[in-house]
Design a protein around this motif. Structure first.
Motif, PDB file in Angstrom:
ATOM      1  N   MET A  94       0.833  -1.200   0.000  1.00  0.00           N
ATOM      2  CA  MET A  94       0.000   0.000   0.000  1.00  0.00           C
ATOM      3  C   MET A  94       0.871   1.254   0.000  1.00  0.00           C
ATOM      4  N   ARG A  95       1.927   1.245   0.823  1.00  0.00           N
ATOM      5  CA  ARG A  95       2.803   2.419   0.921  1.00  0.00           C
ATOM      6  C   ARG A  95       3.542   2.675  -0.396  1.00  0.00           C
ATOM      7  N   GLU A  96       3.864   1.601  -1.099  1.00  0.00           N
ATOM      8  CA  GLU A  96       4.603   1.757  -2.348  1.00  0.00           C
ATOM      9  C   GLU A  96       3.688   2.026  -3.540  1.00  0.00           C
ATOM     10  N   SER A  97       2.381   1.867  -3.341  1.00  0.00           N
ATOM     11  CA  SER A  97       1.439   2.066  -4.446  1.00  0.00           C
ATOM     12  C   SER A  97       1.026   3.534  -4.516  1.00  0.00           C
ATOM     13  N   GLY A  98       0.034   3.810  -5.384  1.00  0.00           N
ATOM     14  CA  GLY A  98      -0.389   5.193  -5.581  1.00  0.00           C
ATOM     15  C   GLY A  98      -1.365   5.713  -4.556  1.00  0.00           C
ATOM     16  N   GLY A  99      -1.880   4.856  -3.674  1.00  0.00           N
ATOM     17  CA  GLY A  99      -2.855   5.346  -2.702  1.00  0.00           C
ATOM     18  C   GLY A  99      -3.279   4.283  -1.723  1.00  0.00           C
ATOM     19  N   ARG A 100      -4.060   4.721  -0.738  1.00  0.00           N
ATOM     20  CA  ARG A 100      -4.575   3.826   0.296  1.00  0.00           C
ATOM     21  C   ARG A 100      -6.097   3.744   0.162  1.00  0.00           C
ATOM     22  N   PHE A 134      -9.471   5.357  -3.562  1.00  0.00           N
ATOM     23  CA  PHE A 134      -8.125   5.387  -2.984  1.00  0.00           C
ATOM     24  C   PHE A 134      -7.720   6.837  -2.724  1.00  0.00           C
ATOM     25  N   THR A 135      -7.073   7.029  -1.584  1.00  0.00           N
ATOM     26  CA  THR A 135      -6.585   8.360  -1.233  1.00  0.00           C
ATOM     27  C   THR A 135      -5.098   8.483  -1.569  1.00  0.00           C
ATOM     28  N   THR A 136      -4.685   9.717  -1.826  1.00  0.00           N
ATOM     29  CA  THR A 136      -3.245   9.939  -2.031  1.00  0.00           C
ATOM     30  C   THR A 136      -2.497   9.949  -0.699  1.00  0.00           C
ATOM     31  N   HIS A 137      -3.222  10.149   0.402  1.00  0.00           N
ATOM     32  CA  HIS A 137      -2.613  10.111   1.731  1.00  0.00           C
ATOM     33  C   HIS A 137      -2.489   8.660   2.184  1.00  0.00           C
ATOM     34  N   LYS A 138      -1.301   8.288   2.647  1.00  0.00           N
ATOM     35  CA  LYS A 138      -1.090   6.918   3.118  1.00  0.00           C
ATOM     36  C   LYS A 138      -0.872   6.850   4.623  1.00  0.00           C
TER      37      LYS A 138
END
Length: 394
Positions: A256-262, A347-351
């Protein structure tokens, strides 16, 4: 060595030194030589090596030639000198010479083990500087290497004390391998698990993992031979055996952290009694707001829930904190006694946790506030206050 011993004895005899005094003078001379060589090494050679290391551009020599390695190397000089020169002070068959040589050998083995372990520690620090290896849980592997070195050193020391061949001791240990495997079961399993975790890149220090079985939900602080230390979000520490991470299931949030969003996946429960067709005034208002097209308005009957779902999707796409390049949808789930679930999946841009929760609250607060505009109601079970009001009305 015999010629040197004879020349030394002849020189002392020429000076009038005989018997016990000869041995005392010889031992004192040996100690002085060892001290001088140790002093020269510490005050002359080591500072010179440090200067050369600082001037080089490469980094590996800073770790492999650090203070611990150089100090332990210097510790080797006195016992080696004493071991080599002691035969000058005692007759070859002297029992005292045998004991002194044995203790010198033991000391050499101990210092050598410390030196090798210092080099292994330096290799571990060096691997932590490598981009390819710094995220690998290699600490357990290096700990196992140290244990092997200590074990070999212990066998050599016991063989010196018992005056036995080390290979015979190893043969005896082979016969008791079952007992050793039972005693060191956790260590062996931890080593195997550590190799698997590293080889398959299943876990790294700094990963956020969840393992409800062990009450772990937080950041991996350290991966050692026997434990994986996890600092939970409430700042408590949970320790997990490494083999448990291989044999059981755990959730790693690194992807999740390495992807584009959470992901946010949460539902609103709509009171199904409030779902209806829009009135003409409502359709005019919705069209004026741009929530429905003129074609939809001209088409006739439009359900208010349909308009609300389209509004939610438009609203989510308008937020900068939402990653519109990933899956974004609003869907209806199976109706329940608690109403019709309308699920938001985006998905959010904030992780990080706090911005993630703030955005989630912001979205649903807005929807709770605006839902009445569409003639809809959120389902809510009657509270004690609702029942009290109902009884009063009766």
């Amino acid at each position: 060595m015999m010629e040197l011993s004879n020349k030394w004895v002849d020189t002392l005899h020429a000076w009038g030194i005989h018997g016990i005094m000869l041995q005392i003078v010889t031992v004192a001379a040996i100690l002085v030589i060892a001290f001088i060589l140790d002093y020269v090494c510490r005050r002359g050679i080591i500072p010179m090596i440090r200067k050369v290391v600082r001037k080089t551009k490469i980094e590996w020599d800073d770790y492999l030639l650090n203070d611990k390695v150089l100090d332990n190397t210097c510790h080797l000089i006195p016992p080696i000198v004493i071991y080599l020169l002691l035969p000058l002070a005692f007759p070859p068959q002297s029992p005292l010479l045998s004991y002194l040589l044995m203790f010198s050998q033991i000391y050499i083995v101990v210092v050598t083990v410390r030196l090798i372990n210092a080099v292994i520690s330096s290799l571990y620090e060096l691997s932590n500087r490598s981009d390819k290896l710094k995220d690998r849980p290699l600490k357990g592997v290096y700990q196992m290497m140290k244990m092997v070195v200590i074990g070999v050193g212990a066998i050599i020391i016991f063989s010196l004390l018992l005056d036995k061949d080390p290979s015979r001791l190893l043969t005896g240990l082979g016969a008791s391998a079952a007992i050793l495997m039972l005693v060191f079961k956790d260590t062996i399993m931890g080593l195997v698990a550590g190799v698997q975790l590293s080889a398959y890149d299943m876990l790294r220090p700094g990963d956020w993992i969840s393992m409800p079985k062990y009450g772990a939900d937080g950041i991996v602080q350290e991966v050692t031979l026997n434990t994986v230390k996890v600092q939970n979000w409430d700042n408590t520490i949970t320790t997990i055996p490494p083999y448990a991470l291989v044999s059981d299931s755990f959730q790693n949030w690194r992807g999740m952290r390495e992807s584009g969003g959470r992901r946010i996946k949460r539902s609103l429960h709509i009171d199904m009694n409030s779902i209806r067709f829009c009135t003409a005034d409502e359709m005019d208002y919705f069209a004026a707001q741009g929530w429905i097209s003129e074609a939809e308005k001209a088409g006739g009957q439009i359900v208010n829930l349909h308009v609300f779902c389209h509004y939610i999707e438009r609203y989510l796409r308008s937020l900068q904190e939402v990653n519109t390049g990933m899956t974004l949808m609003v869907r209806q789930l199976q109706p329940l006694p608690e109403g019709l679930p309308v699920e938001l999946y985006f998905f959010t841009t904030h992780k990080d946790w706090i911005p993630y929760e703030r955005l989630q609250a912001k979205v649903f607060e807005h929807l709770f506030a605006v839902i009445g505009t569409f003639g809809l109601r959120v389902y809510q079970k009657p509270s004690s206050l609702d029942l009290e009001r109902m009884n009063r009305s009766i």
